[in-house]
Design an enzyme around this catalytic site. Sequence first.
Site, mmCIF file in Angstrom:
data_model
loop_
_atom_site.group_PDB
_atom_site.id
_atom_site.type_symbol
_atom_site.label_atom_id
_atom_site.label_comp_id
_atom_site.label_asym_id
_atom_site.label_seq_id
_atom_site.Cartn_x
_atom_site.Cartn_y
_atom_site.Cartn_z
ATOM 1 N N LEU A 79 0.858 -1.177 0.000
ATOM 2 C CA LEU A 79 0.000 0.000 0.000
ATOM 3 C C LEU A 79 0.896 1.230 0.000
ATOM 4 O O LEU A 79 2.000 1.191 0.561
ATOM 5 C CB LEU A 79 -0.902 0.023 1.251
ATOM 6 C CG LEU A 79 -1.947 -1.084 1.403
ATOM 7 C CD1 LEU A 79 -2.632 -0.979 2.760
ATOM 8 C CD2 LEU A 79 -2.982 -1.031 0.288
ATOM 9 N N ASP A 80 0.418 2.323 -0.591
ATOM 10 C CA ASP A 80 1.185 3.559 -0.553
ATOM 11 C C ASP A 80 1.406 4.006 0.884
ATOM 12 O O ASP A 80 0.614 3.674 1.782
ATOM 13 C CB ASP A 80 0.454 4.669 -1.307
ATOM 14 C CG ASP A 80 0.552 4.530 -2.813
ATOM 15 O OD1 ASP A 80 1.380 3.722 -3.274
ATOM 16 O OD2 ASP A 80 -0.194 5.221 -3.526
ATOM 17 N N LYS A 81 2.463 4.765 1.091
ATOM 18 C CA LYS A 81 2.826 5.240 2.425
ATOM 19 C C LYS A 81 1.656 5.916 3.129
ATOM 20 O O LYS A 81 1.415 5.683 4.328
ATOM 21 C CB LYS A 81 4.006 6.212 2.321
ATOM 22 C CG LYS A 81 4.437 6.823 3.638
ATOM 23 C CD LYS A 81 5.607 7.772 3.440
ATOM 24 C CE LYS A 81 6.020 8.433 4.753
ATOM 25 N NZ LYS A 81 7.161 9.367 4.568
ATOM 26 N N THR A 113 -1.576 5.583 2.557
ATOM 27 C CA THR A 113 -2.807 4.799 2.590
ATOM 28 C C THR A 113 -2.872 3.960 3.856
ATOM 29 O O THR A 113 -1.880 3.377 4.287
ATOM 30 C CB THR A 113 -2.896 3.884 1.361
ATOM 31 O OG1 THR A 113 -2.780 4.659 0.180
ATOM 32 C CG2 THR A 113 -4.211 3.123 1.334
#
Length: 317
Positions: free
Chosen positions: A97-99, A101
Site C-alpha cells: 500500500l502507498d505510504k 494509505t
Amino acid sequence: MLQALKPARTGTPYWARNVIYADRSIIVLNKPAGLICQGSDASSENKPRDVDKFNDLLHGAYFLFVFDVHDARYLSRLTDVKDTFALESLPCPVHRLDKATTGTLLLARNSSTARQFSQQFQSRVVEKTYLALVRGGEKSFPTRSGEIRDALEFSDGRVSIGESCGAKFAATDWELIASSPIAPLSLLRLTLHTGLKHQLRIHLAHSLHTPILGDNLYARSSISEKIAKITRLPEKRMFLHAAQLTLSRYRKTGPNKHFRLRVGAPIPKDFLTVCRDAGISLDHIYVDGGLSVDGQHVSDVPDLEGRWLRKSPVSRS
C-alpha cells in the site's frame, strides 16, 4: 486451536496492536498512515539504502516494510509480529500500500504461503475495496457510480494518464456513497481491479476530477475554504483507506471446500472525525471492520483456525 492464534504475550507491542485477523496461514494488519510498504522494484519511489539489507531478512518475501528513515525502530517493529505470534521467521508481505494509505495489509506466515497469495493478487482473484474522501460535492459526479479505464504511463517516478504504446491498462470502479451537505467533500467506494502505482490517486484526480483529500501530488488546486472551515486536517495525511480484502480460501473437508473470506479494517479515527465534521454518514461495516465468509458476518473461521482480533463490534438494532 483458535486460542493459539491470539497474541502470545501481554503488553502487545506497536505492530501487533495493528493486527486485526490471523489464521494458520496469514496475518492481516490495519496499516497506519506513514508506513512504507517498499517493493524491491528499482523504479519504486521510496528506495532507502537499507532496502537490500532487509530483503535478506525477509527470506524470499516479495516486498518489505520500512518505517520513515528517521525512525530507527522499524526493524524491531516488524519483529514484534514475529514474536507476538511465535513465528519461526519474519512474516512475508504479499502486496503493498502507498505510504499515506491506511487499511488492510496481508502478511503470510511463511514464504510458501506468500507465493500462493501473491498468485491470487496477480490473477486478480483478490477483491480490493477502498474508501476515499474526495474533494467535490454531489454535483461533481455525472452519475452515482461508474468505471474508469484510463491507461497509466510511468516516467521518472511520476505517473500520468497516457495513450502511448507503453501505457499500462488500469481499471477502477467507483461508487458515490455520500456527500457533505456543508462542504465540497464526498465519500467514494472504490474497487481496484488492477494495482498500478498511484492508480486510484491518478484516476480520481485526473479522470474523475475529484482528487483525494490530502493528495497534494496530483491535485491541481488548493483545498476549498469551506473544507478548511469545518474540520482540521492533519499535515501530510491523505484520506484513502484500504477498507476490505476478499480472498479465496479452502476447507480441508466437506462438499463445498472453496469459500470467500473478507477481512475489513476499521476506519482510522482522523478519517471518522473529518466525516463527522462534514456531516457524512458511515456504515458500521466500515467503522468497525470485521470478517465475513461468503457474505455472512462471522467472528471466527474454524476451518482456518482463524479469529478476528479486535473488539467485537457493538450490536446495532
